[in-house]
Design an enzyme around this catalytic site. Structure first.
Site, PDB file in Angstrom:
ATOM      1  N   SER A  47      14.568  85.063 -39.631  1.00 52.74           N
ATOM      2  CA  SER A  47      15.632  85.224 -40.595  1.00 52.74           C
ATOM      3  C   SER A  47      17.351  85.244 -39.920  1.00 52.74           C
ATOM      4  CB  SER A  47      15.313  86.094 -41.790  1.00 52.74           C
ATOM      5  OG  SER A  47      16.168  85.808 -43.018  1.00 52.74           O
ATOM      6  N   ASP A 162      11.559  81.851 -45.168  1.00 55.01           N
ATOM      7  CA  ASP A 162      11.664  82.983 -44.261  1.00 55.01           C
ATOM      8  C   ASP A 162      10.625  83.473 -43.539  1.00 55.01           C
ATOM      9  OD1 ASP A 162      12.663  85.628 -43.527  1.00 55.01           O
ATOM     10  OD2 ASP A 162      14.187  85.439 -44.925  1.00 55.01           O
TER      11      ASP A 162
END
Length: 326
Positions: A47, A162
């Site tokens: 991320s 993510d």
């Protein structure tokens, strides 16, 4: 203390964890490494860790730092808010992609000065997908695709979101890349207190810092006012005021905090199983999803925590030791 010489004798892998705006602390960590003469052979990021790690691997950390330190909340929100018809996410991600391209250009991961890997999640199978080749910006974009906020990224027929869903602090990725020693940065240290949600007494906010919904409500209604110029849009004023003052968390807070709660638990479990040789935990857990305008404070805290951990940590000759830090 870990010295510059030892960093040249062993392959050091750096695992940069997820954490949205808290990821600006990674910049401070990398600054401390540079001062100590530590140059990782490889960087794995999840991320926001993929965003900072990828830019670092491309040799463009100073450019990112300059932009981060120049952000106020309006500019920070501007990188996220864009007009799109929500299908599988609120944000298409075009602005973020343009932002990344502006910094690193069009780079293939095979030519980066530092080896880099981006950790993402296949949203249909739940499996971790580690990206080590291809376009750098695309690899970062896949890892930062927060479910519900960003639309998934497409890669080889898969839909990626993510990486924090399965691997918030990618220690195992560094091991797989051949690291002898792994230093990990976990951004989940220091939670927001229930009675001090803004870190300040109720009703008191520093200059330029909006309340919980101020960022999202302010930017959305500014856009609506521009689009409805010339029409009777008098109803927007009361609605805008209500949304900005309403203590109910906004959608970015709800989605971001929900993901964070899950990632915290996953990170705790994974760090117990696959322990890094040195664990750095900046105290930035009170920072919310979009509070990138707090970059200066977060960079300083990342630097401080890294210096402290490096001074007190002892790395075994071949890695694989227990996690240490502060």
């Amino acid at each position: 203390m870990l010295t510059g010489n030892s960093s040249r004798e062993r392959k050091i892998g750096l695992a940069l964890g997820s954490g949205a705006a808290r990821g600006m602390a990674h910049i401070g960590v990398l600054r401390a490494f540079e001062e100590a003469g530590i140059r990782p052979s490889m960087v794995a990021g999840t991320s926001i860790g993929a965003l900072v790690g990828g830019i670092y691997a491309a040799g463009k950390l100073e450019e990112l730092t300059e932009i981060a330190l120049g952000l106020d909340w309006k500019k920070a929100a501007g990188y996220f808010l864009e007009v799109s018809f929500p299908r599988s996410g609120l944000i298409e991600g075009t602005k973020v992609t343009d932002f990344l391209t502006e910094i690193v250009g069009s780079l293939d991961m095979d030519v980066l000065p530092v080896r880099f890997a981006s950790a993402a999640t296949d949203v249909m199978t739940g499996k971790e997908v580690v990206i080590v080749d291809g376009d750098l910006v695309s690899a970062i974009r896949a890892s930062i695709s927060v479910p519900g906020i960003f639309t998934p990224a497409r890669r080889n027929g898969s839909f990626l979101v993510d990486g924090g869903l399965v691997d918030p602090v990618p220690v195992s990725v560094c091991r797989a890349l051949g690291a002898d020693v792994v230093i990990a940065v976990d951004l989940n240290n220091g939670r927001v207190k229930e009675d001090q949600q803004d870190g300040l007494p109720e009703g008191v906010l520093p200059e330029g810092r909006p309340g919980r919904n101020g960022i999202v409500a302010g930017e959305i209604f500014a856009w609506l006012e521009r689009k409805t110029k010339g029409f009777d849009a008098g109803f927007l004023g009361p609605v805008k005021e209500w949304m900005s003052r309403d203590p109910t968390p906004g959608i970015f807070d709800v989605l971001g905090s929900s993901l964070r709660i899950m990632e915290e638990q996953i990170a705790l479990a994974r760090l117990e199983i696959d322990r890094p040789d040195l664990l750095i935990r900046p105290s930035v857990g009170n920072v919310r999803f979009l509070e990138f305008y707090l970059a200066e404070e977060m960079i300083a805290e990342g630097y401080r925590s890294a210096k402290e951990a490096l001074a007190g940590g002892t790395l075994p000759e071949h890695g694989r030791g227990g996690a240490s830090g502060h």
